[in-house]
Design a protein around this motif. Structure first.
Motif, PDB file in Angstrom:
ATOM      1  N   VAL A 160       0.854  -1.192   0.000  1.00  0.00           N
ATOM      2  CA  VAL A 160       0.000   0.000   0.000  1.00  0.00           C
ATOM      3  C   VAL A 160       0.884   1.235   0.000  1.00  0.00           C
ATOM      4  O   VAL A 160       1.993   1.220   0.534  1.00  0.00           O
ATOM      5  CB  VAL A 160      -0.955   0.020   1.214  1.00  0.00           C
ATOM      6  N   ASP A 161       0.394   2.310  -0.609  1.00  0.00           N
ATOM      7  CA  ASP A 161       1.214   3.521  -0.723  1.00  0.00           C
ATOM      8  C   ASP A 161       0.856   4.527   0.359  1.00  0.00           C
ATOM      9  O   ASP A 161       0.599   5.698   0.094  1.00  0.00           O
ATOM     10  CB  ASP A 161       1.076   4.141  -2.114  1.00  0.00           C
ATOM     11  N   GLU A 162       0.838   4.068   1.608  1.00  0.00           N
ATOM     12  CA  GLU A 162       0.601   4.937   2.750  1.00  0.00           C
ATOM     13  C   GLU A 162       1.502   4.469   3.886  1.00  0.00           C
ATOM     14  O   GLU A 162       1.919   3.309   3.913  1.00  0.00           O
ATOM     15  CB  GLU A 162      -0.869   4.881   3.175  1.00  0.00           C
ATOM     16  N   PRO A 163       1.833   5.350   4.814  1.00  0.00           N
ATOM     17  CA  PRO A 163       2.730   4.952   5.905  1.00  0.00           C
ATOM     18  C   PRO A 163       2.125   3.830   6.746  1.00  0.00           C
ATOM     19  O   PRO A 163       0.934   3.844   7.063  1.00  0.00           O
ATOM     20  CB  PRO A 163       2.877   6.236   6.731  1.00  0.00           C
ATOM     21  N   THR A 164       2.936   2.861   7.087  1.00  0.00           N
ATOM     22  CA  THR A 164       2.543   1.815   8.030  1.00  0.00           C
ATOM     23  C   THR A 164       3.606   1.795   9.114  1.00  0.00           C
ATOM     24  O   THR A 164       4.594   1.064   9.041  1.00  0.00           O
ATOM     25  CB  THR A 164       2.427   0.448   7.328  1.00  0.00           C
ATOM     26  N   ASP A 165       3.398   2.647  10.118  1.00  0.00           N
ATOM     27  CA  ASP A 165       4.406   2.858  11.153  1.00  0.00           C
ATOM     28  C   ASP A 165       4.346   1.797  12.246  1.00  0.00           C
ATOM     29  O   ASP A 165       5.367   1.481  12.849  1.00  0.00           O
ATOM     30  CB  ASP A 165       4.209   4.230  11.819  1.00  0.00           C
ATOM     31  N   TRP A 166       3.151   1.295  12.523  1.00  0.00           N
ATOM     32  CA  TRP A 166       2.984   0.366  13.633  1.00  0.00           C
ATOM     33  C   TRP A 166       2.003  -0.739  13.260  1.00  0.00           C
ATOM     34  O   TRP A 166       1.216  -0.607  12.314  1.00  0.00           O
ATOM     35  CB  TRP A 166       2.502   1.091  14.899  1.00  0.00           C
ATOM     36  N   LEU A 167       2.077  -1.805  14.032  1.00  0.00           N
ATOM     37  CA  LEU A 167       1.232  -2.976  13.824  1.00  0.00           C
ATOM     38  C   LEU A 167       0.694  -3.434  15.170  1.00  0.00           C
ATOM     39  O   LEU A 167       1.422  -3.451  16.159  1.00  0.00           O
ATOM     40  CB  LEU A 167       2.057  -4.094  13.191  1.00  0.00           C
ATOM     41  N   LEU A 275      -2.787  -8.390  23.359  1.00  0.00           N
ATOM     42  CA  LEU A 275      -2.333  -7.835  22.093  1.00  0.00           C
ATOM     43  C   LEU A 275      -0.858  -7.506  22.177  1.00  0.00           C
ATOM     44  O   LEU A 275      -0.284  -7.322  23.264  1.00  0.00           O
ATOM     45  CB  LEU A 275      -3.154  -6.608  21.696  1.00  0.00           C
ATOM     46  N   VAL A 276      -0.240  -7.419  21.013  1.00  0.00           N
ATOM     47  CA  VAL A 276       1.129  -6.943  20.894  1.00  0.00           C
ATOM     48  C   VAL A 276       1.134  -5.799  19.888  1.00  0.00           C
ATOM     49  O   VAL A 276       0.464  -5.864  18.854  1.00  0.00           O
ATOM     50  CB  VAL A 276       2.095  -8.077  20.461  1.00  0.00           C
ATOM     51  N   MET A 277       1.845  -4.725  20.213  1.00  0.00           N
ATOM     52  CA  MET A 277       2.059  -3.615  19.289  1.00  0.00           C
ATOM     53  C   MET A 277       3.544  -3.507  19.012  1.00  0.00           C
ATOM     54  O   MET A 277       4.368  -3.586  19.937  1.00  0.00           O
ATOM     55  CB  MET A 277       1.528  -2.292  19.850  1.00  0.00           C
ATOM     56  N   LEU A 278       3.882  -3.282  17.733  1.00  0.00           N
ATOM     57  CA  LEU A 278       5.273  -3.227  17.295  1.00  0.00           C
ATOM     58  C   LEU A 278       5.494  -2.049  16.357  1.00  0.00           C
ATOM     59  O   LEU A 278       4.605  -1.677  15.578  1.00  0.00           O
ATOM     60  CB  LEU A 278       5.651  -4.509  16.545  1.00  0.00           C
ATOM     61  N   ASN A 279       6.683  -1.491  16.422  1.00  0.00           N
ATOM     62  CA  ASN A 279       7.109  -0.516  15.425  1.00  0.00           C
ATOM     63  C   ASN A 279       7.422  -1.274  14.139  1.00  0.00           C
ATOM     64  O   ASN A 279       8.330  -2.110  14.107  1.00  0.00           O
ATOM     65  CB  ASN A 279       8.341   0.243  15.919  1.00  0.00           C
ATOM     66  N   LEU A 300      -7.922 -13.971  15.105  1.00  0.00           N
ATOM     67  CA  LEU A 300      -7.053 -12.838  15.409  1.00  0.00           C
ATOM     68  C   LEU A 300      -7.671 -11.546  14.898  1.00  0.00           C
ATOM     69  O   LEU A 300      -8.498 -11.553  13.985  1.00  0.00           O
ATOM     70  CB  LEU A 300      -5.687 -13.018  14.747  1.00  0.00           C
ATOM     71  N   LEU A 301      -7.212 -10.439  15.491  1.00  0.00           N
ATOM     72  CA  LEU A 301      -7.528  -9.101  14.995  1.00  0.00           C
ATOM     73  C   LEU A 301      -6.226  -8.413  14.644  1.00  0.00           C
ATOM     74  O   LEU A 301      -5.219  -8.578  15.323  1.00  0.00           O
ATOM     75  CB  LEU A 301      -8.273  -8.295  16.055  1.00  0.00           C
ATOM     76  N   ARG A 302      -6.255  -7.635  13.570  1.00  0.00           N
ATOM     77  CA  ARG A 302      -5.094  -6.868  13.143  1.00  0.00           C
ATOM     78  C   ARG A 302      -5.480  -5.424  12.896  1.00  0.00           C
ATOM     79  O   ARG A 302      -6.520  -5.133  12.291  1.00  0.00           O
ATOM     80  CB  ARG A 302      -4.531  -7.456  11.844  1.00  0.00           C
ATOM     81  N   GLN A 303      -4.665  -4.516  13.386  1.00  0.00           N
ATOM     82  CA  GLN A 303      -4.737  -3.109  12.995  1.00  0.00           C
ATOM     83  C   GLN A 303      -3.322  -2.660  12.676  1.00  0.00           C
ATOM     84  O   GLN A 303      -2.355  -3.158  13.252  1.00  0.00           O
ATOM     85  CB  GLN A 303      -5.295  -2.235  14.127  1.00  0.00           C
ATOM     86  N   ARG A 304      -3.216  -1.744  11.746  1.00  0.00           N
ATOM     87  CA  ARG A 304      -1.909  -1.179  11.395  1.00  0.00           C
ATOM     88  C   ARG A 304      -2.129   0.231  10.880  1.00  0.00           C
ATOM     89  O   ARG A 304      -3.156   0.532  10.260  1.00  0.00           O
ATOM     90  CB  ARG A 304      -1.218  -2.044  10.352  1.00  0.00           C
ATOM     91  N   GLY A 305      -1.175   1.122  11.145  1.00  0.00           N
ATOM     92  CA  GLY A 305      -1.408   2.497  10.732  1.00  0.00           C
ATOM     93  C   GLY A 305      -0.208   3.407  10.929  1.00  0.00           C
ATOM     94  O   GLY A 305       0.928   2.953  11.015  1.00  0.00           O
ATOM     95  N   ARG A 306      -0.508   4.672  11.029  1.00  0.00           N
ATOM     96  CA  ARG A 306       0.548   5.704  11.113  1.00  0.00           C
ATOM     97  C   ARG A 306       0.545   6.344  12.497  1.00  0.00           C
ATOM     98  O   ARG A 306      -0.475   6.389  13.183  1.00  0.00           O
ATOM     99  CB  ARG A 306       0.337   6.764  10.036  1.00  0.00           C
ATOM    100  N   PHE A 307       1.709   6.846  12.866  1.00  0.00           N
ATOM    101  CA  PHE A 307       1.816   7.541  14.136  1.00  0.00           C
ATOM    102  C   PHE A 307       1.108   8.895  14.078  1.00  0.00           C
ATOM    103  O   PHE A 307       1.018   9.507  13.016  1.00  0.00           O
ATOM    104  CB  PHE A 307       3.283   7.774  14.495  1.00  0.00           C
ATOM    105  N   ALA A 308       0.644   9.315  15.224  1.00  0.00           N
ATOM    106  CA  ALA A 308       0.022  10.636  15.322  1.00  0.00           C
ATOM    107  C   ALA A 308       1.088  11.705  15.058  1.00  0.00           C
ATOM    108  O   ALA A 308       2.248  11.532  15.430  1.00  0.00           O
ATOM    109  CB  ALA A 308      -0.567  10.835  16.701  1.00  0.00           C
TER     110      ALA A 308
END
Length: 308
Positions: A160-167, A275-279, A300-308
């Motif tokens: 994807v062409d968007e930041p994925t900073d964390w998972l 849950l586990v969150m990772l950089n 399982l559930l997954r979220q991923r995104g960008r930092f504030a």
């Protein structure tokens, strides 16, 4: 690269919580809430449905607001600091056995994702999060749901062409599951990082394309390595990168083989309700194969995104 895993990490005690070095991995932290905090959080959000979270974006931040008001003013800053800290960059946290309601798991995970930033739209699910199951049989087009195959180390958001900073990954439940631990590798622990980071193809742009199940048709071009804060970071998944030469293919194959066989690639158990969150810039993750069982099921559930 300097291995910073041995940087001394202190236990932090705050109002209603404790953050301490994890027993499962020497780079991770574990957040533990007082039982009363968990109880009050779910009482505060009981009238908010997961459908409201799906339909009304600002309600997702209300989850975070309900959590942080039960804690001291340093909690959000500390959690964000852990994820940005190169020597760690990850933590685990759970509901302490208070509930096994999957609707409440969605609320809890949403409170944490919006504590640090904004999740990306997940085209596979058509939502800001994805829920998926791993079962005995599977006819999908990726390793994600294939229980008896090693899910090789990778970073998320490669196609994807968007930041994925964390998972963020949270276990909703499982039955008859033996094996299948999360596999984690911090980039600075990888013995061969210097070799592959300084390889002539390390900054060659490569094509990433997703399979049909991801519902993303656009091709993106990414380098395998890049820098943030003058530190090496990585973008890689073996299934979706499409090299254009034998030399590129050989580089990627050898790189993946090296990580898979690193002594620092470690298995971590994630119990139900945790849950586990990772950089995502300097952690790679995967999954061990399960032992075969016709009644196997994990959700399982997954979220991923960008930092504030």
């Amino acid at each position: 690269m300097l291995n910073t895993a041995n940087v001394e990490r202190q236990t932090i005690k705050g109002n209603g919580y404790e953050i301490k070095p994890s027993l499962d991995h020497d780079r991770l932290y574990e957040i533990e809430f007082d039982h009363e905090v968990v109880k009050r959080f779910f009482e505060e959000v009981k009238t908010i449905s997961s459908q409201q979270l799906d339909y009304i974006p600002y309600m997702r931040f209300i989850m975070t607001e309900k959590l942080v008001t039960l804690l001291d003013g340093d909690f959000q800053k500390t959690v964000r600091g852990i994820l940005h800290d190169r020597s760690s960059g990850g933590f685990t946290v759970g509901v302490n056995g208070y509930t096994n309601d999957k609707e409440e798991y969605v609320k809890f995970s949403t409170a944490f994702s919006h504590l640090v930033g904004i999740p990306n739209f997940d085209a596979m699910s058509g939502n800001y999060y994805a829920r998926f199951s791993v079962k005995h049989t599977d006819d999908s087009d990726s390793y994600l749901r294939q229980a008896y195959r090693l899910f090789t180390l990778h970073t998320d958001g490669t196609y994807v062409d968007e930041p994925t900073d964390w998972l963020l990954m949270m276990k909703f439940g499982e039955k008859h599951a033996v094996g299948g631990r999360s596999r984690l590798l911090h980039l600075d622990d990888w013995e061969d990082l210097e070799h592959y980071y300084h390889h002539p193809l390390a900054t060659q742009k490569l094509v990433y394309k997703a399979p049909p199940s991801k519902n993303v048709v656009k091709e993106v071009f990414r380098t395998t390595f890049y820098e943030r804060n003058n530190e090496p970071c990585m973008c890689f998944i073996d299934q979706f990168v499409h090299p254009s030469t034998i030399e590129e293919a050989t580089y990627l194959k050898d790189l993946s083989h090296s990580m898979e066989n690193s002594s620092e690639t470690k298995g971590v158990d994630l119990p139900e309700g945790k849950l586990v969150m990772l950089n995502n810039h300097f952690w790679l993750h995967g999954r061990e194969a399960f032992e075969e069982n016709p009644d196997l099921r994990r959700e399982l559930l997954r979220q991923r995104g960008r930092f504030a």
